[in-house]
Design an enzyme around this catalytic site. Sequence first.
Site, mmCIF file in Angstrom:
data_model
loop_
_atom_site.group_PDB
_atom_site.id
_atom_site.type_symbol
_atom_site.label_atom_id
_atom_site.label_comp_id
_atom_site.label_asym_id
_atom_site.label_seq_id
_atom_site.Cartn_x
_atom_site.Cartn_y
_atom_site.Cartn_z
ATOM 1 N N LYS A 189 0.799 -1.125 0.058
ATOM 2 C CA LYS A 189 -0.003 0.035 0.194
ATOM 3 C C LYS A 189 0.829 1.238 0.020
ATOM 4 O O LYS A 189 1.410 1.509 0.972
ATOM 5 C CB LYS A 189 -0.908 0.061 1.032
ATOM 6 C CG LYS A 189 -2.190 0.883 0.649
ATOM 7 C CD LYS A 189 -2.729 1.977 1.743
ATOM 8 C CE LYS A 189 -1.931 2.861 2.709
ATOM 9 N NZ LYS A 189 -1.671 4.037 1.913
ATOM 10 N N GLU A 240 3.422 7.021 15.530
ATOM 11 C CA GLU A 240 2.215 6.594 15.946
ATOM 12 C C GLU A 240 1.005 5.636 15.176
ATOM 13 O O GLU A 240 0.463 4.884 15.839
ATOM 14 C CB GLU A 240 1.357 8.139 15.821
ATOM 15 C CG GLU A 240 -0.442 8.181 16.301
ATOM 16 C CD GLU A 240 -0.773 9.578 15.759
ATOM 17 O OE1 GLU A 240 -0.299 10.459 15.302
ATOM 18 O OE2 GLU A 240 -2.150 9.524 15.629
ATOM 19 N N GLU A 268 9.675 0.883 10.686
ATOM 20 C CA GLU A 268 10.722 2.063 10.376
ATOM 21 C C GLU A 268 9.945 3.414 10.634
ATOM 22 O O GLU A 268 8.912 3.706 9.840
ATOM 23 C CB GLU A 268 11.068 2.093 8.666
ATOM 24 C CG GLU A 268 11.787 0.756 8.415
ATOM 25 C CD GLU A 268 13.233 0.655 8.965
ATOM 26 O OE1 GLU A 268 13.980 1.667 9.530
ATOM 27 O OE2 GLU A 268 14.158 -0.202 8.397
ATOM 28 N N CYS A 297 13.241 10.381 7.133
ATOM 29 C CA CYS A 297 13.010 10.014 8.807
ATOM 30 C C CYS A 297 14.255 10.076 9.427
ATOM 31 O O CYS A 297 14.517 10.301 10.636
ATOM 32 C CB CYS A 297 12.634 8.571 8.811
ATOM 33 S SG CYS A 297 13.362 7.196 7.503
ATOM 34 N N GLU A 357 9.864 15.353 16.078
ATOM 35 C CA GLU A 357 10.071 15.336 14.507
ATOM 36 C C GLU A 357 9.386 16.419 13.848
ATOM 37 O O GLU A 357 8.047 16.593 13.886
ATOM 38 C CB GLU A 357 9.832 14.087 14.072
ATOM 39 C CG GLU A 357 10.240 13.660 12.431
ATOM 40 C CD GLU A 357 9.832 12.240 12.149
ATOM 41 O OE1 GLU A 357 8.723 11.696 12.264
ATOM 42 O OE2 GLU A 357 10.699 11.773 11.438
HETATM 43 P P1 NAD Z 1 1.542 8.030 8.454
HETATM 44 O O1 NAD Z 1 2.324 7.130 9.353
HETATM 45 O O2 NAD Z 1 0.402 8.482 8.686
HETATM 46 O O3 NAD Z 1 1.571 7.228 7.058
HETATM 47 C C1 NAD Z 1 2.421 6.313 6.652
HETATM 48 C C2 NAD Z 1 1.651 5.366 5.815
HETATM 49 O O4 NAD Z 1 0.722 4.664 6.777
HETATM 50 C C3 NAD Z 1 0.800 5.683 4.702
HETATM 51 O O5 NAD Z 1 0.739 5.000 3.298
HETATM 52 C C4 NAD Z 1 -0.601 5.799 5.180
HETATM 53 O O6 NAD Z 1 -1.642 5.843 4.406
HETATM 54 C C5 NAD Z 1 -0.504 4.523 6.028
HETATM 55 N N1 NAD Z 1 -1.289 4.539 7.414
HETATM 56 C C6 NAD Z 1 -2.040 5.725 7.806
HETATM 57 N N2 NAD Z 1 -2.868 5.303 8.948
HETATM 58 C C7 NAD Z 1 -2.700 3.967 8.989
HETATM 59 C C8 NAD Z 1 -2.943 3.053 9.864
HETATM 60 N N3 NAD Z 1 -3.842 3.228 10.798
HETATM 61 N N4 NAD Z 1 -2.884 1.543 9.687
HETATM 62 C C9 NAD Z 1 -2.108 1.268 8.577
HETATM 63 N N5 NAD Z 1 -1.388 2.128 7.747
HETATM 64 C C10 NAD Z 1 -1.821 3.545 7.866
HETATM 65 O O7 NAD Z 1 2.384 9.074 7.900
HETATM 66 P P2 NAD Z 1 2.133 10.493 7.291
HETATM 67 O O8 NAD Z 1 0.882 11.027 7.645
HETATM 68 O O9 NAD Z 1 2.487 10.561 5.951
HETATM 69 O O10 NAD Z 1 3.009 11.528 8.108
HETATM 70 C C11 NAD Z 1 2.810 11.793 9.379
HETATM 71 C C12 NAD Z 1 4.313 11.877 10.065
HETATM 72 O O11 NAD Z 1 4.991 10.484 10.040
HETATM 73 C C13 NAD Z 1 5.327 12.945 9.442
HETATM 74 O O12 NAD Z 1 5.009 14.045 9.833
HETATM 75 C C14 NAD Z 1 6.565 12.151 9.770
HETATM 76 O O13 NAD Z 1 6.968 12.558 11.466
HETATM 77 C C15 NAD Z 1 6.115 10.569 9.815
HETATM 78 N N6 NAD Z 1 6.708 10.088 8.633
HETATM 79 C C16 NAD Z 1 7.866 9.529 8.905
HETATM 80 C C17 NAD Z 1 8.459 8.652 7.713
HETATM 81 C C18 NAD Z 1 9.590 7.740 7.615
HETATM 82 O O14 NAD Z 1 10.189 7.417 6.871
HETATM 83 N N7 NAD Z 1 9.751 7.237 8.880
HETATM 84 C C19 NAD Z 1 7.758 8.955 6.466
HETATM 85 C C20 NAD Z 1 6.699 9.640 6.554
HETATM 86 C C21 NAD Z 1 6.155 10.286 7.442
#
Ligand code: NAD
Length: 489
Positions: free
Chosen positions: A195, A250, A269, A303, A401
């Site tokens: 996904k 989260e 990750e 990240c 972050e």
């Molecule tokens: P997110 O964790 O909400 O999303 C990451 C992925 O998880 C997306 O594909 C999203 O659709 C999916 N997702 C969302 N809720 C989910 C759930 N309950 N169960 C399973 N999958 C789910 O991250 P975001 O909204 O894109 O960004 C929020 C914060 O996350 C950013 O501000 C940053 O701090 C962090 N982030 C970290 C990385 C990394 O590489 N470690 C990458 C993007 C964002």
Amino acid sequence: MMGQSGDTAVAVPSEGWNYSPAPERTRPEIDSEYGLFIGGEFQAPQSDRTFNTINPATGQRLSRISEASEEDVDAAMAAARVAGPKWARMKGRERGKYLFRLARRVQECARELAVLETMDGGKPIKESRDVDLPLVAQHFFYHAGWADKLQWAFGGRDVKPRGVCGQIIPWNFPLLMAAWKLAPALACGNTVVLKPAETTSLTALHLAKLMQEIDLPPGVVNIVTGAGDTGRMVASHPAVKKVAFTGSTEVGRRIMEELAPREVPLTLELGGKSANIVFADAAIEQAIEGVVSGIWFNQGHVCCAGSRLLVEESILEPFVAALRDRMAQLRVGDPLDKNTDIGAINSSEQLDRIRALVTAGQEEGAILHDVQSTPLPEQGFWFPPCFFTGVQPAHVVAREEIFGPVLAVMSFRTPEEAIRRANTTPYGLAAGIWTDKGSKIFEIASRMDAGVVWCNTYNQFDAASPFGGVKESGFGREGGLQGLRAYVR
Ligand code: NAD
Ligand code: MN
């Protein structure tokens, strides 16, 4: 570097270099709408729902993406399950051939894929072209090489794939994260339901087209698009035998809770708040470049971004001055321009998050340095790179972050203090150490609570080198031999 004028071809105003536009002219073909990739075919979603994906540099719609419902995720899981046994039984050298073919097709299409990545996500073309795409191809090549050597990888043991893998990825390195997840899973004989992130699904869907071209057996890889709900359905699906997630701490925590009662192995990750530690004996120019690339690479949407800078007190002032000068030269703007250093922020939500955290930093009394002189484009989502001084360890900008081009600068007096400050965070993804002394490097690197430690460099990645975090940055490794382990029994 600044302020020289005269017989050079470019006009150099007092605030820095001016470059003529150098737009990338390649335009990939973008469909008006994309189905879900299930069982080797693009299919309309049973949900009948679609959503827009936009170009964050212009705000304009690029295409419509399907939103996978429960039935759609079921169908993808069924396709992965059906494809599983044959793919698992296939000789490793045959599976390896598919991965080699895919790697070569990625190389052949690298230009279009890089442009697509930049258009859908906002990162500068010079990064998607010179960093993302080469690493994507490298990951498929590297893992193609492991496919027929798995018993050597695991000490003569006869390893088996886990089965159907549910993989969920973020928007900061859309195609690279897809490659990091898919390549080891496939090399080990697993099948996948992937996904992508909702703002950046296009390159993964184009990768699916390449999979069709190389005749990857149907159902070995399935791609379901959608937002968090779809992600939750993938992670918690009963058919899934392994879950890999990259994204926020989260959501990672939520997935972990959901899987706790079941015996599904999980790798996470997550976020980071990594420190760059600069000692007075470091090569200063080199350290400035490293600090700059550590935080302003990919608009800070990384990240492992070096979002905290710890500078030895005796050089704090000149270092900050040099940092300010270097920062003033960064070119913010059109991500498709080959000269652009800092592109667009991925989404309006992310821009709001960055703004809120920067405002909180100012309210707490840290001093904001915003020396960008480039006017920001009127359309799209932009945030000028900046840094904070006068930061206390308890401040929001030192702890949380930000995931944007915002650096928190602090100082230290002794190596012990540097180590303590660097480790004072719930995260533990990466760290950078800048010093001329090898002994200091070994001592301090060994005491960093971080999965990756770079010395006199930053943000270096290689398919053979495991990447991952400790503490709230997650667990498990991607890349290298360590990364394969998660995909076998
Ligand atoms: P997110 O964790 O909400 O999303 C990451 C992925 O998880 C997306 O594909 C999203 O659709 C999916 N997702 C969302 N809720 C989910 C759930 N309950 N169960 C399973 N999958 C789910 O991250 P975001 O909204 O894109 O960004 C929020 C914060 O996350 C950013 O501000 C940053 O701090 C962090 N982030 C970290 C990385 C990394 O590489 N470690 C990458 C993007 C964002
Ligand atoms: Mn987009």
